[in-house]
Design a protein around this motif. Sequence first.
Motif, PDB file in Angstrom:
ATOM      1  N   ARG A 352       0.873  -1.289  -0.028  1.00  0.00           N
ATOM      2  CA  ARG A 352       0.013  -0.141   0.061  1.00  0.00           C
ATOM      3  C   ARG A 352       0.905   1.317   0.008  1.00  0.00           C
ATOM      4  N   LEU A 353       0.491   2.006  -1.091  1.00  0.00           N
ATOM      5  CA  LEU A 353       1.429   3.316  -1.198  1.00  0.00           C
ATOM      6  C   LEU A 353       0.285   4.556  -1.299  1.00  0.00           C
ATOM      7  N   GLY A 354       0.330   5.223  -0.038  1.00  0.00           N
ATOM      8  CA  GLY A 354      -0.693   6.135   0.026  1.00  0.00           C
ATOM      9  C   GLY A 354      -2.003   5.563   0.152  1.00  0.00           C
ATOM     10  N   PRO A 355      -3.022   6.178  -0.801  1.00  0.00           N
ATOM     11  CA  PRO A 355      -4.326   5.680  -0.435  1.00  0.00           C
ATOM     12  C   PRO A 355      -4.593   4.441  -1.717  1.00  0.00           C
ATOM     13  N   GLU A 405      -4.614  -2.043  -9.044  1.00  0.00           N
ATOM     14  CA  GLU A 405      -4.266  -1.114  -8.219  1.00  0.00           C
ATOM     15  C   GLU A 405      -5.926  -0.442  -7.595  1.00  0.00           C
TER      16      GLU A 405
END
Length: 409
Positions: A352-355, A405
């Motif tokens: 998970r990268l950010g939202p 994503e």
Amino acid sequence: MHEDSPGTTAGPTRRPGAADREAARGEDTPRPPSWPRRGTGVLLGCGTALIGLAYFLVVGTALGAFLLWPRTRPDALGVLRGGARRLADLERARRSVFFGDLFPEHYKASDPKILRFLAVRCYAGLLSAVVLTLLGFGAVLAVLLGRGAVRGSLDWTELLTQVLLGGVLLFLDVQGLFSLTALDARIARECFGPSERELLRRRIDELATSRAAVVQAVDTERRRIERDLHDGVQQRLVALAMLLGRARRSRDRDPALADNLTAQAHEEAQGVLTELREVAWRVYPSALDSLGLEEALGGVAERCALPLRIDFSVPVPLPQPVETAAYFVVSEAVTNAAKHSGATAVRVRVTRLGPVLTVRIEDDGRGGADPTGTGLTGLRSRVTALDGLLRVDSPLGGPTLLTAELPCA
């Protein structure tokens, strides 16, 4: 990841109809302006086109020498572009007030784009003025023709000729005016970005399409579950019943055969339980609610026929719809790889990268997966339903990389 069975969402989903789309448009989209208001906007557009033409002629002529000299060219271009931006803001306000276009405020067009827009806008506006002038002149001629017909100064052949000629010219003028109005709207969208109304309509169409795809995928998944139960579990239960029947009939005549048949029935019952457990996991894994996504993916690794390595790096809890979508993407992709790709190993990475939650599934198979196949189409429908994105990279010879994503907001 080759296609086999589609990933779907659980639960009933109603197919969107025209009434739903119209209701959504009625709630979220402003009512279009009236024709008198749009006509006023067209007339004002002719005036702003004249202002733009005068600006380019006067300011361009005044700054001509400074534009040719390299040392003063940047400053002269700055002055020219500054005025052009003010004219563009005027056109943007005209489109917003009289045509209801609400363009994104954060979008800023480049200076060359502004200049191209104003050049085309001047052309379209002046041509609209010519067309409107011809329409006005035609209206005056129609009044004079009507008076002549009432007074009887025109014979019927001359009257018919004038009516036919006037009708053709009226048709051409109206069509030209509609085309110029459409050109005005198109160049405004290209310069200032799509209006909020257009963005809402696109969003409504996307949601309607994704909902229809999810409904179709749900129906496909239900048929697959019915096929698994009918061809798998049901047939094994029939075999189990036959074994128990034979064991009961042989109990008195041949106790040894009865014991052997009972042992076979016990093994068959265990196999039925295992297959039922597999079907239940394909419908919805209970571990996803009780233990979370990481443990549920661990169950996928235990049942996978290939060596499966999972790298899970998500430090915070995820929304339940995102967890469900991520689980089924991994489960279906791994199942397809084991059945069709000829792979010897699969690797899954969840981060998970950010939202955004990113799920990557890679196998070392022969590649050539069809992104338009039923299996991958079902996964894409599941991901798209959450405003996500699914990418498939599967060249011939492999490897195959599937990336999903999923927004977590």
